[in-house]
Motif scaffolding. Sequence first.
Motif, PDB file in Angstrom:
ATOM      1  N   ILE A   5      11.010  -4.744  -0.149  1.00 34.22           N
ATOM      2  CA  ILE A   5       9.878  -5.520  -0.670  1.00 34.22           C
ATOM      3  C   ILE A   5       8.648  -5.219   0.182  1.00 34.22           C
ATOM      4  CG2 ILE A   5       8.959  -7.801  -1.275  1.00 34.22           C
ATOM      5  CD1 ILE A   5      11.807  -8.873  -1.371  1.00 34.22           C
ATOM      6  N   LEU A   6       7.571  -4.775  -0.494  1.00 34.86           N
ATOM      7  CA  LEU A   6       6.300  -4.567   0.204  1.00 34.86           C
ATOM      8  C   LEU A   6       5.389  -5.747  -0.120  1.00 34.86           C
ATOM      9  CD1 LEU A   6       4.091  -2.879   1.694  1.00 34.86           C
ATOM     10  CD2 LEU A   6       3.605  -1.796  -0.509  1.00 34.86           C
ATOM     11  N   PHE A   7       4.987  -6.474   0.921  1.00 32.85           N
ATOM     12  CA  PHE A   7       4.024  -7.559   0.749  1.00 32.85           C
ATOM     13  C   PHE A   7       2.649  -6.966   1.032  1.00 32.85           C
ATOM     14  CE2 PHE A   7       7.994  -9.437   2.185  1.00 32.85           C
ATOM     15  CZ  PHE A   7       8.198 -10.429   1.242  1.00 32.85           C
ATOM     16  N   ILE A  32      16.921   3.151  -4.068  1.00 31.66           N
ATOM     17  CA  ILE A  32      16.253   1.963  -3.517  1.00 31.66           C
ATOM     18  C   ILE A  32      15.761   1.076  -4.657  1.00 31.66           C
ATOM     19  CG2 ILE A  32      14.149   1.217  -2.233  1.00 31.66           C
ATOM     20  CD1 ILE A  32      16.144   2.607  -0.436  1.00 31.66           C
ATOM     21  N   GLU A  33      15.886  -0.230  -4.473  1.00 32.91           N
ATOM     22  CA  GLU A  33      15.238  -1.144  -5.414  1.00 32.91           C
ATOM     23  C   GLU A  33      13.923  -1.572  -4.765  1.00 32.91           C
ATOM     24  OE1 GLU A  33      17.448  -4.720  -6.270  1.00 32.91           O
ATOM     25  OE2 GLU A  33      15.696  -5.603  -7.246  1.00 32.91           O
ATOM     26  N   PHE A  34      12.802  -1.136  -5.341  1.00 31.11           N
ATOM     27  CA  PHE A  34      11.501  -1.392  -4.713  1.00 31.11           C
ATOM     28  C   PHE A  34      10.697  -2.433  -5.476  1.00 31.11           C
ATOM     29  CE2 PHE A  34       6.903  -0.494  -4.449  1.00 31.11           C
ATOM     30  CZ  PHE A  34       6.719  -0.717  -3.097  1.00 31.11           C
ATOM     31  N   LEU A  35      10.075  -3.311  -4.720  1.00 29.47           N
ATOM     32  CA  LEU A  35       9.224  -4.329  -5.329  1.00 29.47           C
ATOM     33  C   LEU A  35       7.981  -4.515  -4.464  1.00 29.47           C
ATOM     34  CD1 LEU A  35       9.051  -6.879  -7.375  1.00 29.47           C
ATOM     35  CD2 LEU A  35       9.977  -8.164  -5.451  1.00 29.47           C
ATOM     36  N   LYS A  36       6.809  -4.481  -5.101  1.00 29.68           N
ATOM     37  CA  LYS A  36       5.592  -4.819  -4.341  1.00 29.68           C
ATOM     38  C   LYS A  36       5.078  -6.153  -4.857  1.00 29.68           C
ATOM     39  CE  LYS A  36       0.845  -3.810  -3.276  1.00 29.68           C
ATOM     40  NZ  LYS A  36      -0.420  -3.226  -3.666  1.00 29.68           N
ATOM     41  N   THR A  37       4.774  -7.054  -3.948  1.00 26.92           N
ATOM     42  CA  THR A  37       4.232  -8.328  -4.405  1.00 26.92           C
ATOM     43  C   THR A  37       2.898  -8.637  -3.728  1.00 26.92           C
ATOM     44  OG1 THR A  37       4.612 -10.695  -4.670  1.00 26.92           O
ATOM     45  CG2 THR A  37       5.667  -9.669  -2.762  1.00 26.92           C
ATOM     46  N   GLU A  38       1.957  -9.099  -4.549  1.00 22.73           N
ATOM     47  CA  GLU A  38       0.655  -9.542  -4.027  1.00 22.73           C
ATOM     48  C   GLU A  38       0.559 -11.057  -4.119  1.00 22.73           C
ATOM     49  OE1 GLU A  38      -2.659  -7.511  -5.823  1.00 22.73           O
ATOM     50  OE2 GLU A  38      -1.744  -5.544  -5.562  1.00 22.73           O
ATOM     51  N   ASP A  39       1.684 -11.688  -4.481  1.00 24.35           N
ATOM     52  CA  ASP A  39       1.686 -13.124  -4.731  1.00 24.35           C
ATOM     53  C   ASP A  39       1.792 -13.904  -3.415  1.00 24.35           C
ATOM     54  OD1 ASP A  39       1.858 -15.506  -6.272  1.00 24.35           O
ATOM     55  OD2 ASP A  39       4.000 -15.529  -5.804  1.00 24.35           O
TER      56      ASP A  39
END
Lengths: 77, 325
Positions: A5-7, A32-39
């Motif tokens: 997870i990229l914050f 890889i399971e990738f997720l970017k969150t801007e929340d």
Amino acid sequence: MKKVILFGANCGKCKKAERIIHKVVNDHNLDIEFLKTEDFETMAQHQVMYLPSVLIAGKLVFKGVIPTEKELIKHLK
Amino acid sequence: MFEWIQTFADWLIYSVINLDAESNLGTALNFFVYDTTKILILLFVIVFIMGIVNAYFPVERLRDFLNKKKLYGLEYLISSLFGAVSPFCSCSSVPLFIGFVQGGIPLGVTFSFLITSPLVNEIAIAMFLGMFGIKATLIYAVSGILLGTIGGWILGKFKLEHLLTDWVKKLMAAKQTTDTNFEEVPQTFKEKLPAIFREAYDIVKGVLLYIIIGIGIGAAMHGYVPEEFFEEYLGNGDWWTVPLAVVLAVPMYANAAAIVPVIQVFVAKGVPLGTAIAFMMATVGLSIPEGTLLKKVMTFKLIAIYFGTVTAFIILSGYVFNLLL
């Protein structure tokens, strides 16, 4: 499969961190399971205070810095 | 301390490029090479030192310290000091704000950090040191820290917690003072050092263009704006000049790297230093993009109170600087 997870936000540093993660994953063909969150609410749940931050397999590995390819490989392989 | 940079600039411009030391172009280029090199070195050193401070005293430690110790009002000053020495990307201001209130830090103390963090930043300090010298830099840094301290204290007295957005209020109610809910990879100082070095290098690289543009504009203004031009309009100490400079600066969103060389010309052409510092503080300390980000955690009314208070304090410090300097 590791979850990454990229914050981040919409700034140059966060975008660069995202590019490097994608490059490492593609170059090394990593599963890889990738997720970017801007929340901000999600960040608050994880108590992330610096951007960009990278969480790999439940561990906060990078705080407020852009990871290098070498560092990422070490943690993703 | 910087004589060797002057020797280098003289060698480069007058020997290698072979420009006449008496010509306007020669002196301008010499000044440009000297100033740019000096500022880049100062910036690298300052960011590197701040990185080391931050590695030893991360914000989490500050938060725990503020939470556990009874400090009798000193918490505002400590929070403001940390805001000054923490080199964060401006996009981290909202997660830091949330992290503080979530950790049970009073809103006023959190504001002290939030005000000083952009106001006293490593780029502005390096630029000030390089262009105005140690005295003006100290005045700028100390007044910025005091502004954050007093501003946070006053905002704290207003009891503005009800003006936070609902989800932040819920976080405050369920304050978490325990560790984060994930495991953090521990790193020794030696392991952190390459990242600190890289960060300093990245910041210098990132602002290089702004510094060149700022010093370039400054150099051009030096040559083309008549002496005492600003003095005629802004330099005679009229009471309205400080508020005008500040109100004009708030909507501007400029990097300190580009703004300081320009205000140096303002000062050289007759604008009082206090008015110029107030203008710079308002440019880097308050911005519309920051207000937009804060909208996620504060109601419009709270953003207006926050911006209004900081603006008023910057104007006040502008008057104080003009009296003292």
